[in-house]
Design a protein around this motif. Structure first.
Motif: not given
Length: 685
Positions: A87-96, A537-544
């Motif tokens: 989750l941190d990776q996905v939302y860190m990408d968004a903030v960056q 795993q299903t509780d994440i919006i994007v598989r990075k």
């Protein structure tokens, strides 16, 4: 009244359990409530050792008026980034993507279906540091949600698509790559251009250890010295010099705990004087690993001492009775950053008495202090130079300093310690297992192998289920969250090294089994690279997919090396081919930006120089293998056994005679005549 975090096992979430903010952990209930009440989600991500996370908590999350605004207009979620790095990776990408930078605490606003539309890092309680206040941000987002919902939903969709598209690499056709020394020369040249040749390391402050880059330089020095290439744009010795300078300056600097052992996370200045005082398990594991290689290459006693001191710290402070390793120490104690580690000159003088003047001179301890009125111990000159400049005898001075450090350490043990993050993470434990195995090999200390075996037994008992699935984190008797790619990649590497250290085929068979699991659960049919999260795993919006070697190596780069090793040792050609494709598709990026892809650069080294296949066979295999592992051979696979074993290609048909233990060196399972001594084998490689 505590909030919903009170039942969480994460020490970081527990820290926020008594905030007036109505925090949720990451869960479907929070998303459902956001949807039902038509409110945006406010997700705040941090970790227990994060200084600015604590600052924002004190300033904002503990403030009732601020909490009232958050509770009225948002559904609030707290995440421990170390428990949910996906989750941190996905939302860190968004903030960056929004702001051009990132960090922690990470505060991001989501639609009820978890898509990000705005975010940032630390926000002050009032306007400061050229930043809007937290209250201003909250009101602005709430107003926009009410007045411009269509624009926000469009922004969220675009941002989510941007994050998803970033993981589509590896699907395009690439031209065939021929791996050769020219690529490695160009890579090394780029690293040397970024090198700080005065203070070690790479780039400007803040300075991180960047251990994969240092490891690449050590290995490339070894390879170039053996192959003797002509017309290099640098001296071969420059590679070794920069690698050792970097290690020496970190060991001498304030980033190293001269009293208790162990390294802090990074330095805030170019000289390695002022650390960010938090200590992380993974940093210490990676530094022990590279110091072990440096010791094998140079036999420099300072490296041996630092390895011993660091692993003594790890065993004393971080290895639990169950064998697992804890995660971190906080930067703060008693609400102040670095308080546990810093000293006044008066404190030192009172404790050391007649020894104080020499000690203070050596460790740069002054009345005014070298940081915010206090002193961080650091070494401005190596001991030999210091003694020569001051007409002192080296060994007696070394002994005086050692005794003085012991006195100060015993006194420091009486101070309130920084908060211990006592959760256990699979990937970080695996990194420390690997470090213990490498230290055991380099130093010939079997105690470090025992440390590694205990941690492995902990993982198998507490962090795996009967079906062979592994979990990411463990705390208070609860294992949670499916293991991520780096967890399993690091663990495969650890099992490989433990197999070398013990000769036990059980560890190798487990490594092979987990490698198959990674391929099945994390693989992409359209790309050789692996997703960070498993398919179930299903509780994440994007598989990075992560390829950048950051604070820890990327799971993909470690898996590439694992597949090369296991594919070679077990003769699984499809694994070697997959690793080749992974490295081929990153080669141009690695050559241009090698300090960000140091582990990938090591995979290129293996592809250029190949792997020596070494078998040790005979009743004396344990001692011969231990002797062999002291030598620096960075491109080899190793198996050792009492007799032939048809289950493994490298051991099939190999035996000893007349009670002798024989050593075989092979390439593609074509072997040279066996020899009886490690020196003969080493000299013929």
């Amino acid at each position: 009244m505590p909030n919903r975090l009170i039942n969480q096992t994460s020490p970081y979430l527990q820290q926020h359990a008594h905030n007036p903010v109505d925090w949720y952990p990451w869960c479907q209930e929070a998303l459902d409530r956001a949807s039902a009440e038509n409110k945006p989600l406010l997700v705040s991500i941090g970790y227990s050792a994060c200084h600015w996370c604590h600052v924002m908590e004190r300033e904002s999350f503990e403030d009732p008026a601020t909490a009232e605004v958050m509770n009225s207009h948002f559904i609030n979620i707290k995440i421990d980034r170390e428990e949910r790095p996906d989750l941190d990776q996905v939302y860190m990408d968004a903030v960056q993507a929004i702001s051009g930078s990132g960090g922690w605490p990470l505060n991001v606003f989501l639609t009820p279906d978890a898509k990000p539309f705005y975010g940032g890092t630390y926000f002050p309680p009032v306007r400061a540091y050229n930043r809007s206040s937290w209250i201003e941000v909250l009101h602005a987002i709430s107003t926009a949600w009410q007045e411009k919902p269509e624009e926000i939903l469009e922004q969220a969709e675009n941002l989510t698509n941007h994050i998803a598209n970033a993981s589509l690499f590896g699907k395009a056709f690439i031209e065939p790559v021929i791996f050769n020394e020219e690529i490695l020369s160009a890579t090394a040249s780029q690293i040397l251009k970024a090198a700080d040749t005065t203070w070690g390391g790479f780039g400007n402050a803040p300075k991180f250890p960047q251990t994969p880059t240092i490891q690449f330089l050590l290995r490339q020095y070894y390879f170039f010295r053996k192959s003797g290439p002509q017309n290099l744009p640098f001296e071969i010795t420059a590679l070794l010099k920069q690698a050792l300078l970097s290690l020496d300056k970190m060991m001498e600097g304030g980033i190293y705990d001269h009293l208790g052992g162990g390294f802090a996370r990074y330095s805030t200045d170019t000289k390695w004087l002022v650390p960010h005082f938090e200590k992380m398990l993974y940093d210490n594991a990676l530094l022990v690993s590279v110091l072990s290689e440096a010791y094998q290459l140079t036999a420099k006693m300072e490296y041996r001492d630092t390895i011993d001191q660091t692993l003594a710290f790890v065993a004393r402070e971080w290895q639990d009775e169950d064998g697992g390793f804890f995660s971190a120490f906080d930067a703060d104690s008693e609400g102040e950053e670095g308080l546990f580690y810093t000293w006044t000159k008066q404190e030192v003088a009172q404790l050391l008495e007649n020894e104080a003047d020499l000690f203070c001179h050596y460790y740069d301890i002054t009345e005014g202090g070298n940081w915010e009125g206090k002193n961080i111990f650091w070494v401005k000159k190596p001991l030999e130079q210091f003694c020569a400049d001051n007409h002192l005898e080296v060994e007696s001075t070394r002994e005086l300093l050692r005794n003085a450090r012991q006195k100060l350490w015993k006194h420091r043990e009486g101070r309130p310690k920084p908060l211990l993050d006592d959760k256990k993470l699979l990937g970080w434990n695996a990194l420390m297992i690997s470090a213990c195995c490498k230290a055991s090999a380099a130093l010939g200390n079997s105690h470090y192998t025992i440390m590694a075996q205990k941690a492995t037994a902990f993982i198998e008992h507490f962090m795996a289920d009967e079906a062979g699935n592994y979990f990411h984190n463990y705390k208070s008797g609860v294992a949670a969250n499916p293991a991520f790619l780096d967890d399993l990649a690091f663990y495969v590497e650890a099992l490989i090294l433990l197999q070398e250290a013990t000769g036990s085929f059980h560890y190798l068979e487990r490594a092979r089994s987990i490698a198959y699991k990674v391929i099945n659960d994390f693989g992409d049919d359209d790309s050789p690279f692996f997703f960070y999260t498993p398919s179930f795993q299903t509780d994440i919006i994007v598989r990075k997919k992560e390829v950048y070697d950051g604070a820890t190596p990327a799971g993909n780069s470690v898996m590439a090396l694992n597949l090369l090793y296991l594919g070679t040792l077990l003769d699984i050609r499809i694994w070697k081919e997959r690793a080749f494709q992974m490295v081929a598709q990153t080669e141009k990026t690695v050559s241009r930006y090698p300090t960000s892809f140091g582990n990938w650069a090591q995979a290129i080294q293996w592809l250029v120089y190949g792997l020596h296949e070494i078998a040790v066979v005979g009743h004396g295999f344990a001692s011969k293998s231990a002797e062999l592992r002291k030598h620096y051979i960075p491109n080899r696979v190793l198996q050792a056994t009492a007799g032939p074993n048809s289950e493994f290609p490298l051991l099939d048909g190999k035996s000893s005679s007349d009670g002798k233990t024989l050593l075989y060196s092979c390439r593609e399972f074509a072997c040279n005549q066996p020899v009886e001594t490690v020196e003969e084998l080493f000299n013929n490689l």
